[in-house]
Design an enzyme around this catalytic site. Structure first.
Site, PDB file in Angstrom:
ATOM      1  N   PRO A 198      92.045  -8.175 -36.053  1.00  0.00           N
ATOM      2  CA  PRO A 198      91.736  -9.567 -36.439  1.00  0.00           C
ATOM      3  C   PRO A 198      90.337  -9.799 -37.021  1.00  0.00           C
ATOM      4  O   PRO A 198      89.519 -10.516 -36.452  1.00  0.00           O
ATOM      5  CB  PRO A 198      91.934 -10.323 -35.130  1.00  0.00           C
ATOM      6  CG  PRO A 198      91.567  -9.328 -34.078  1.00  0.00           C
ATOM      7  CD  PRO A 198      92.036  -8.002 -34.607  1.00  0.00           C
ATOM      8  N   CYS A 199      90.099  -9.229 -38.201  1.00  0.00           N
ATOM      9  CA  CYS A 199      88.804  -9.439 -38.856  1.00  0.00           C
ATOM     10  C   CYS A 199      88.602 -10.903 -39.248  1.00  0.00           C
ATOM     11  O   CYS A 199      87.469 -11.343 -39.446  1.00  0.00           O
ATOM     12  CB  CYS A 199      88.646  -8.507 -40.052  1.00  0.00           C
ATOM     13  SG  CYS A 199      89.973  -8.590 -41.247  1.00  0.00           S
ATOM     14  N   HIS A 200      89.691 -11.675 -39.299  1.00  0.00           N
ATOM     15  CA  HIS A 200      89.567 -13.106 -39.609  1.00  0.00           C
ATOM     16  C   HIS A 200      88.872 -13.867 -38.481  1.00  0.00           C
ATOM     17  O   HIS A 200      88.411 -14.986 -38.688  1.00  0.00           O
ATOM     18  CB  HIS A 200      90.944 -13.727 -39.909  1.00  0.00           C
ATOM     19  CG  HIS A 200      91.892 -13.712 -38.754  1.00  0.00           C
ATOM     20  ND1 HIS A 200      92.625 -12.587 -38.412  1.00  0.00           N
ATOM     21  CD2 HIS A 200      92.216 -14.666 -37.847  1.00  0.00           C
ATOM     22  CE1 HIS A 200      93.373 -12.866 -37.348  1.00  0.00           C
ATOM     23  NE2 HIS A 200      93.136 -14.122 -36.989  1.00  0.00           N
TER      24      HIS A 200
END
Length: 159
Positions: free
Chosen positions: A126-128
């Site tokens: 989950p780089c977001h």
């Protein structure tokens, strides 16, 4: 290298290209295309079918974690960053600095940012969920508008 397969998943914020082998997913990235061109078929490997269905559940707000097999290819440093990203809980955020501290590389904030940008497993890694230390949105390969949407989506479906 093993043969690769692709399945496209249409989301409210664009088409996700899911690429994998018969054993594992290797890439989940937003596409520039507007239409799905790679449909699931009876020949689509099970791991791609599972990823597709778990993405569907995620976008419906029914899934917060993923269980299908995936492979991250990168340096040991990149893998440590990506692994640390998976510890950021659904609907929460962290910063590059938080990740740098968690992998015991406090001075590697820029390198963490670079590794974050090379993540090929959108949503699952989950780089977001990474925002600036000042609380503002920072870069996202899929576009800041998608990052904003994903964060709002997770807030909406938080248990």
């Amino acid at each position: 290298m093993s043969k690769t397969f692709q399945a496209d998943y249409s989301t409210p914020i664009g088409v996700l290209e899911i690429i994998g082998t018969e054993e594992a997913i290797i890439s989940i990235m937003f596409s520039d295309q507007d239409v799905v061109t790679h449909l699931l078929t009876k020949d689509t490997p099970v791991v791609l079918q599972n990823c597709y269905h778990e993405m569907d559940e995620y976008f419906k707000g029914e899934r917060h974690e993923f269980s299908f097999s995936y492979i991250n290819t990168g340096t040991e440093f990149q893998k440590s960053v990506w692994n640390a990203l998976t510890t950021i809980p659904y609907a929460e955020t962290g910063s590059y600095k938080d990740i740098a501290v968690s992998i015991r590389k406090e001075n590697a904030v820029r390198a963490v940012g670079s590794a974050n940008g090379k993540n090929k497993l959108s949503i699952v890694i989950p780089c977001h969920r990474i925002i600036g230390s000042n609380g503002k949105l920072t870069g996202y390969a899929g576009g800041l508008w998608r990052k904003e949407w994903l964060l709002a989506h997770e807030q909406k479906f938080m248990k």
